[in-house]
Motif scaffolding. Structure first.
Motif, mmCIF file in Angstrom:
data_model
loop_
_atom_site.group_PDB
_atom_site.id
_atom_site.type_symbol
_atom_site.label_atom_id
_atom_site.label_comp_id
_atom_site.label_asym_id
_atom_site.label_seq_id
_atom_site.Cartn_x
_atom_site.Cartn_y
_atom_site.Cartn_z
ATOM 1 N N UNK A 86 -26.113 20.521 34.381
ATOM 2 C CA UNK A 86 -25.256 21.649 34.013
ATOM 3 C C UNK A 86 -24.708 21.418 32.613
ATOM 4 N N UNK A 87 -25.026 22.337 31.725
ATOM 5 C CA UNK A 87 -24.551 22.300 30.347
ATOM 6 C C UNK A 87 -23.768 23.574 30.094
ATOM 7 N N UNK A 138 -18.553 26.544 40.004
ATOM 8 C CA UNK A 138 -18.816 26.525 41.444
ATOM 9 C C UNK A 138 -20.166 25.921 41.771
ATOM 10 N N UNK A 139 -21.181 26.295 41.001
ATOM 11 C CA UNK A 139 -22.524 25.750 41.232
ATOM 12 C C UNK A 139 -22.569 24.265 40.900
ATOM 13 N N UNK A 140 -21.914 23.861 39.818
ATOM 14 C CA UNK A 140 -21.878 22.436 39.465
ATOM 15 C C UNK A 140 -21.193 21.643 40.570
ATOM 16 N N UNK A 196 -22.414 18.646 42.951
ATOM 17 C CA UNK A 196 -21.648 17.439 42.603
ATOM 18 C C UNK A 196 -22.061 16.887 41.234
ATOM 19 N N UNK A 197 -22.164 17.826 40.295
ATOM 20 C CA UNK A 197 -22.561 17.472 38.929
ATOM 21 C C UNK A 197 -21.432 17.815 37.974
ATOM 22 N N UNK A 198 -21.342 17.052 36.910
ATOM 23 C CA UNK A 198 -20.399 17.346 35.841
ATOM 24 C C UNK A 198 -21.028 18.363 34.902
ATOM 25 N N UNK A 240 -29.022 24.390 34.001
ATOM 26 C CA UNK A 240 -28.161 25.561 33.866
ATOM 27 C C UNK A 240 -27.396 25.424 32.556
ATOM 28 N N UNK A 241 -27.365 26.527 31.781
ATOM 29 C CA UNK A 241 -26.602 26.546 30.540
ATOM 30 C C UNK A 241 -25.639 27.726 30.588
ATOM 31 N N UNK A 242 -24.348 27.441 30.655
ATOM 32 C CA UNK A 242 -23.319 28.474 30.600
ATOM 33 C C UNK A 242 -23.099 28.856 29.146
#
Length: 185
Positions: free
Chosen positions: A47-48, A61-63, A67-69, A134-136
């Protein structure tokens, strides 16, 4: 080895002049549940996010589900349109999309913002090859990145983009394969 990039446009936010700290609105917080549901149905490795709060909040929520930072990447922040708020946003945004080299005082041209975003994406493709990422990010930058690979993602497309929205881009190395919308219309 195929790498999947999920570009996530942030959910609706509360307007504040502080771009960096602008949070999601109540509607945005509700809508991020859709993002969590969609991303939780895929195997996500990384997750970025843009360093802007609203972009990170949209994928939190998805991160958490995985259980990812969330790792913040400066290159995925929204394009700076002008140094000070534009008196007529619509006119200002039209101008930069009509002339890709033009920039308002203190702002970025489409070309400059696209170059920044695409270089950041290429760095991600090198660092996380073969993974689902995933990139927000933000609407303007997201479409500028997508436009680099496929010209049909243009200003008219940006105007129709939802908030939030998700597009999955697949790559073989740095070679673009395809793009698919992940949100239900």
């Amino acid at each position: 080895m195929v790498t999947a990039i999920y570009l996530v446009r942030h959910a609706h936010s509360v307007y504040t002049p502080d771009e960096l700290a602008r949070p999601l609105s109540e509607k945005g917080m509700e809508d991020r549940e859709k993002i969590t549901e969609i991303l939780s149905a895929n195997d996500v490795d990384v997750f970025l996010s843009s360093p802007y709060v609203r972009a990170a909040q949209t994928i939190e929520g998805a991160a958490s589900h995985y259980r990812k930072e969330i790792i913040h990447i400066e290159g995925f922040k929204e394009r700076t349109l002008t140094e000070t708020p534009a008196a007529d946003f619509q006119s200002a945004i039209n101008k930069v999309w009509n002339d890709w080299n033009f920039s308002w005082e203190g702002g970025e041209s489409n070309l400059a913002a696209q170059t920044r975003g695409v270089q950041s994406l290429f760095n991600v493709l090198e660092d996380y090859e073969g993974e689902n990422i995933v990139i927000g990010t933000h609407g303007n930058l997201m479409v500028l990145i997508m436009n680099y690979f496929d010209k049909r993602y243009d200003f008219e497309f940006w105007k129709r983009l939802e908030m939030p929205d998700i597009y999955k881009l697949r790559f073989q190395g740095k070679q673009f394969i395809d793009c698919q919308r992940m949100m239900n219309p």
